[in-house]
Motif scaffolding. Structure first.
Motif, PDB file in Angstrom:
ATOM      1  N   PRO A   1      20.776   0.166   9.783  1.00 46.05           N
ATOM      2  CA  PRO A   1      22.138  -0.368   9.596  1.00 46.05           C
ATOM      3  C   PRO A   1      23.181   0.739   9.441  1.00 46.05           C
ATOM      4  O   PRO A   1      24.300   0.617   9.941  1.00 46.05           O
ATOM      5  N   PHE A   2      22.805   1.829   8.771  1.00 47.17           N
ATOM      6  CA  PHE A   2      23.729   2.949   8.581  1.00 47.17           C
ATOM      7  C   PHE A   2      23.970   3.659   9.913  1.00 47.17           C
ATOM      8  O   PHE A   2      25.085   4.069  10.228  1.00 47.17           O
ATOM      9  N   ALA A   3      22.907   3.796  10.719  1.00 47.94           N
ATOM     10  CA  ALA A   3      23.033   4.448  12.025  1.00 47.94           C
ATOM     11  C   ALA A   3      23.904   3.614  12.964  1.00 47.94           C
ATOM     12  O   ALA A   3      24.738   4.154  13.701  1.00 47.94           O
ATOM     13  N   GLU A   4      23.700   2.292  12.946  1.00 41.97           N
ATOM     14  CA  GLU A   4      24.506   1.421  13.804  1.00 41.97           C
ATOM     15  C   GLU A   4      25.990   1.523  13.432  1.00 41.97           C
ATOM     16  O   GLU A   4      26.868   1.577  14.303  1.00 41.97           O
ATOM     17  N   HIS A   5      26.240   1.579  12.130  1.00 46.53           N
ATOM     18  CA  HIS A   5      27.623   1.740  11.656  1.00 46.53           C
ATOM     19  C   HIS A   5      28.189   3.078  12.124  1.00 46.53           C
ATOM     20  O   HIS A   5      29.326   3.162  12.614  1.00 46.53           O
ATOM     21  N   ASP A   6      27.384   4.149  11.993  1.00 47.19           N
ATOM     22  CA  ASP A   6      27.826   5.488  12.416  1.00 47.19           C
ATOM     23  C   ASP A   6      28.203   5.493  13.899  1.00 47.19           C
ATOM     24  O   ASP A   6      29.236   6.042  14.295  1.00 47.19           O
TER      25      ASP A   6
END
Length: 700
Positions: free
Chosen positions: A318-323
Motif C-alpha cells: 500500500p505504501f509503494a502504490e501510494h509512492d
C-alpha cells in the motif's frame, strides 16, 4: 634470476605483520602459492594419517595453522583483484584460481579428514572444549558434508570439477561487470546539456575529460559519475542515454568489445552457474540449491524465506502504490512528464522531494566533509564501545588508502583497518568489508589482532577541497564500518568462529545495518558536519526536513529489495536453467508480481547482479531484509536507553551490545546472541516503525 620462494624476496610469503602491498607484483603469486600449497597439502596428509591422534591439537589446530597462510595470501590477491585490477594481475589470478579451488575442494571432500574430525567430536576431549571450539567443530563437520566428503569416491571428481567451474564463472561474471562499466564513456561538449547537474559532479567530469585529452565533460557508469546525471540532469535525452548504457551492461545489448563479439555478456554465464549449482545440490541429496544455501543460515527452508518476503511485501505494497501514484501525478503536473520512463524516476523523485521537504541531496552534501564524517563515525564507535581509533601507517595499494588502529582505553592494540573510499578505474563497484587477517590466540600466549579492509566507491576530492558525501554515502560508510567492528572487536581466539567467521549469513548484516541508524540522530550529525564554505554544522531545521523525508518512497524501495530477494530465491529453488524461461524473463515475472513500478524492457539488471553470481549471496540475498528485522530491534534498545539517559550513544547499552553480539562473533548461534542482548526473540515492530510502514503512518 631472483628466487621468489623465500620470505624476503616474495612479499606474499611474509606473514610477520601486514601485507607488503607496495612490493607485491603479479609474478610473486605463482611462486608463493607453490610454497604455501605444498605446506598445506603436507599438513592435510599428516592430519589424514591414521597414526595422527584424533585430538584438537593434532588434527583441527594443526590443519588451521598450515592453511591460514594460504588463505591469507590468496585473500591479498583477491583483494588486489577487486581494488587494483590490471591485465597482468587478472592473468595471474586466473592462472592460479583452478589450483586454489582444487585444493579447497579436495580438503572439503576428504573422507579421512571428515572421519578424523568426527572422532574428535565423539572423543573424550570434546566435553572439555570451549563453547567456541565446539561450535567451530560443528561448523567444520557441516562443511565436510556440504563439501562432498560423504559422496562416493567415483562422484568426487565431478563434484570438484563443479567447484572449479563455478569459481571461474564467478570471477568471469565479476570481470565482465567491471569491464563493461569501465568500457563506457560519454563525452559532452555542450554545457547547456548539463543543466541541473551539481557543480562538483560537473567539475569531476571536466577533470576526467581533461585527463583523457578531450574537451568538455566525461561521464562514466561508475556510480559517482552516473547517478548525478540520473538524479539531476534536466536533459531527458542525456538521462536516457546514461540509463540505457547502465542497465544493459554485461548483456547482449551492452557495449561490445574487441572484435565485435559480446564477450562481456553474462547471459550464458548465469545459466551455467545456475545449472552447476543445481547439479551440486542434487549430488548432495538436496532438492535444490536454495536448500543447500540455507543449511548454515538462520532461515530453515526456502519456503520460510519466501513466506517472510511475501508477508513483508503485503505490508509494504500500500505504501509503494501510494509512492508510485504520487510520483506519476507530480511528474505530470509539475514536470510535464505524462509518462514516467525509467530514466525519469530518480529525477522526478528528487524534484518531488525538494518540493515537499525543501532540500536537495546536493544541499545536504555540502555539510558532509570527509574529515568530519570520519571523525564523527569514529566518535560513535569510541563512545559506545570504549575504544580509541588512531591514524596508523603501513604499505597500501593506492595513494588514497588510509590506515588506522583501534586501541583499548589503556592503549593496547585491538585491531587495524584500511579505508579505501573513492571510485576509480580498475576497482570493482559497490562497497564492502573484507578481512585481511582474523583474530587468533596463539599457543605462546600472544594474540594475532584482526585487520579489516573497508572499501567504498565515492567521489574523490577535487582540487584542494575535501571530498563531500551525500547522506546516503554516509549511511553506506557507517554500514561497512559496522561489519568492520564485528570483525575487529571480537574476543574469540579461534579463527573459524572469530569475528564474522561462522556467523550465519542472514545474521551477518545485523551489525552493519545497526550502525546505519546513528546517521538519523541529530546528536550524531551535529558533531560530524561542517558546511564546506562556512564551517557551520547541519542546521536542526534542515535535519528535521531530512528526517521527515527519511521514509520517502520507502514502500517502493522495500518492494525493489523484495524483487531482488524473491528473484534470487526462485532462481535457486524452482527455476529450471535449461527450461524455456530465461533468467531475464523470470526477473520480469517477479517484478510484475511483486513491484508497482514496471521493469524497463531494455533492463538487463540480472546480468550485473554480482551479489548472487560473484559475491556469495546465492539464495541469500534475502539476508538484507531478514537482518533488518534484527538490527532495527537491536537499535530499539538504544532508543529505549535514550529515554532514560538522554542519548542514543548510551555507553552501558553499547557495552552490552559489544559483549553479547560483537565480541562473540560466530562462537554461538546468532539467535542466542540476539536473545542474550535483547532478552527476548526478535519482533518486526521496530522495522515497520523505522520504515514508516505502520497504521499511524497510513493515518498521517
Amino acid at each position: 634470476m631472483t628466487d621468489t620462494t623465500d620470505r624476503a624476496s616474495n612479499p606474499l610469503l611474509d606473514f610477520s605483520d601486514l601485507p607488503r602491498f607496495a612490493e607485491i607484483r603479479p609474478e610473486h603469486i605463482g611462486p608463493a602459492l607453490d610454497v604455501l600449497l605444498a605446506q598445506a597439502q603436507a599438513a592435510v596428509a599428516r592430519a589424514e594419517d591414521p597414526a595422527t591422534p584424533a585430538t584438537w591439537a593434532s588434527a583441527v589446530e594443526a590443519l588451521e595453522v598450515a592453511t591460514e597462510p594460504l588463505g591469507r595470501a590468496w585473500g591479498v590477491v583477491g583483494h588486489l583483484s577487486a581494488v587494483a585490477d590490471t591485465p597482468e594481475l587478472r592473468k595471474a589470478h586466473a592462472d592460479n584460481l583452478p589450483r586454489m579451488t582444487e585444493f579447497w575442494s579436495s580438503l572439503g571432500q576428504s573422507l579421512a579428514l571428515y572421519e578424523k574430525y568426527k572422532a574428535v567430536a565423539a572423543g573424550p576431549e570434546f566435553a572439555g572444549l570451549s563453547p567456541a571450539r565446539k561450535q567451530l567443530l560443528e561448523n567444520e563437520l557441516r562443511g565436510f558434508r556440504l563439501g562432498g566428503a560423504e559422496l562416493a569416491e567415483d562422484k568426487k571428481p565431478r563434484f570438484a570439477e563443479i567447484q572449479e567451474q563455478q569459481a571461474q564463472l564467478s570471477k568471469a561474471f565479476s570481470d565482465h561487470v567491471l569491464d563493461a562499466t569501465n568500457g563506457y564513456a560519454l563525452y559532452i561538449e555542450d554545457e547547456a546539456r548539463l543543466s541541473g547537474i551539481p557543480a562538483d559532479a560537473k567539475e569531476a567530469a571536466a577533470l576526467a575529460a581533461q585527463k583523457d585529452g578531450k574537451a568538455g565533460w566525461k561521464f562514466t557508469l561508475h556510480f559517482p559519475s552516473y547517478f548525478p546525471v540520473l538524479q539531476y540532469a534536466d536533459d531527458r535525452a542525456l538521462r536516457q542515454t546514461m540509463y540505457e548504457a547502465s542497465v544493459t551492461r554485461a548483456s547482449e545489448l551492452g557495449p561490445q568489445h574487441g572484435n565485435g563479439q559480446a564477450d562481456w555478456d553474462n547471459t550464458a554465464n548465469m545459466r551455467e552457474q545456475l545449472t552447476l549449482r543445481r547439479e551440486e545440490a542434487h549430488m548432495l541429496g538436496y532438492a535444490n540449491y536454495g536448500e543447500v544455501s540455507l543449511v548454515p543460515k538462520m532461515a530453515e527452508s526456502p519456503a520460510e524465506v519466501l513466506k517472510f518476503l511475501d508477508e513483508l511485501a503485503v505490508k509494504a505494497r500500500p505504501f509503494a502504490e501510494h509512492d508510485w501514484t504520487e510520483l506519476r501525478e507530480f511528474a505530470a503536473a509539475e514536470l510535464g512528464l505524462n509518462d514516467v520512463a525509467p530514466w525519469d524516476v530518480a529525477y522526478a523523485s528528487e524534484k518531488l522531494r525538494q518540493k515537499r521537504y525543501s532540500f536537495s541531496d546536493d544541499e545536504v552534501k555540502q555539510y558532509f566533509q570527509e574529515p568530519k564524517v570520519l571523525e564523527g563515525l569514529f566518535g560513535v564507535a569510541e563512545k559506545l564501545f570504549s575504544v580509541r581509533i588512531q591514524p596508523d601507517t603501513t604499505q597500501t595499494w593506492h595513494k588514497d588508502v588510509r590506515f588506522f588502529r583501534v586501541v583499548s582505553p589503556q592503549g593496547a592494540l585491538l585491531a587495524q583497518f584500511y579505508i579505501d573510499l573513492y571510485a576509480r578505474e580498475g576497482k570493482r563497484g559497490g562497497a564492502w568489508m573484507d578481512d585481511a587477517r582474523g583474530r587468533k590466540e596463539r599457543g605462546n600466549g600472544t594474540v594475532q589482532t584482526p585487520v579489516a579492509y573497508l572499501t567504498c566507491n565515492f567521489t574523490a576530492p577535487v582540487g584542494d577541497k575535501p571530498a563531500l558525501f551525500t547522506h546516503d554515502e554516509v549511511i553506506t560508510m557507517f554500514h561497512e564500518f559496522g561489519h568492520g567492528l564485528h570483525h575487529m572487536l571480537t574476543q574469540v581466539g579461534d579463527l573459524g568462529v572469530s569475528g564474522i567467521n561462522g556467523v550465519e549469513w542472514d545474521a551477518v548484516e545485523l551489525p552493519s545495518q545497526f550502525m546505519e541508524n546513528f546517521c538519523w540522530e541529530y546528536e550524531v550529525l551535529s558533531t560530524m558536519t561542517a558546511h564546506v564554505e562556512t564551517g557551520a554544522p547541519l542546521p536542526r531545521a534542515l535535519f528535521d526536513r531530512m528526517l521527515a523525508a527519511k521514509n520517502f518512497q520507502n514502500g517502493m524501495m522495500t518492494l525493489r529489495q523484495i524483487v531482488f530477494s524473491s528473484f534470487d530465491m526462485h532462481l535457486h529453488t524452482d527455476y529450471d536453467p535449461q527450461g524455456a524461461v530465461s533468467v531475464l524473463e523470470l526477473s520480469r515475472q517477479i517484478n510484475d508480481a511483486k513491484h508497482v513500478v514496471p521493469q524497463s524492457p531494455l533492463s538487463r539488471w540480472p546480468n550485473t547482479f554480482s551479489h548472487i553470481f560473484a559475491g556469495g549471496y546465492a539464495a541469500g540475498y534475502y539476508s538484507y531484509k531478514w537482518a533488518e528485522v534484527l538490527s532495527a530491534d537491536v537499535y530499539a534498545a538504544f532508543e529505549e536507553a535514550a529515554q532514560l539517559s538522554g542519548s542514543v550513544l548510551d555507553s552501558a547499552t553499547g557495552e552490552r551490545y559489544r559483549r553479547e553480539i560483537l565480541s562473540v562473533g560466530g562462537s554461538r548461534p546468532a539467535m542466542e546472541s540476539f536473545v542474550a542482548f535483547r532478552g527476548r526473540a526478535p519482533q518486526i515492530d521496530a522495522l515497520l516503525r523505522h520504515g514508516g510502514m505502520t497504521e499511524a503512518a497510513v493515518a498521517a
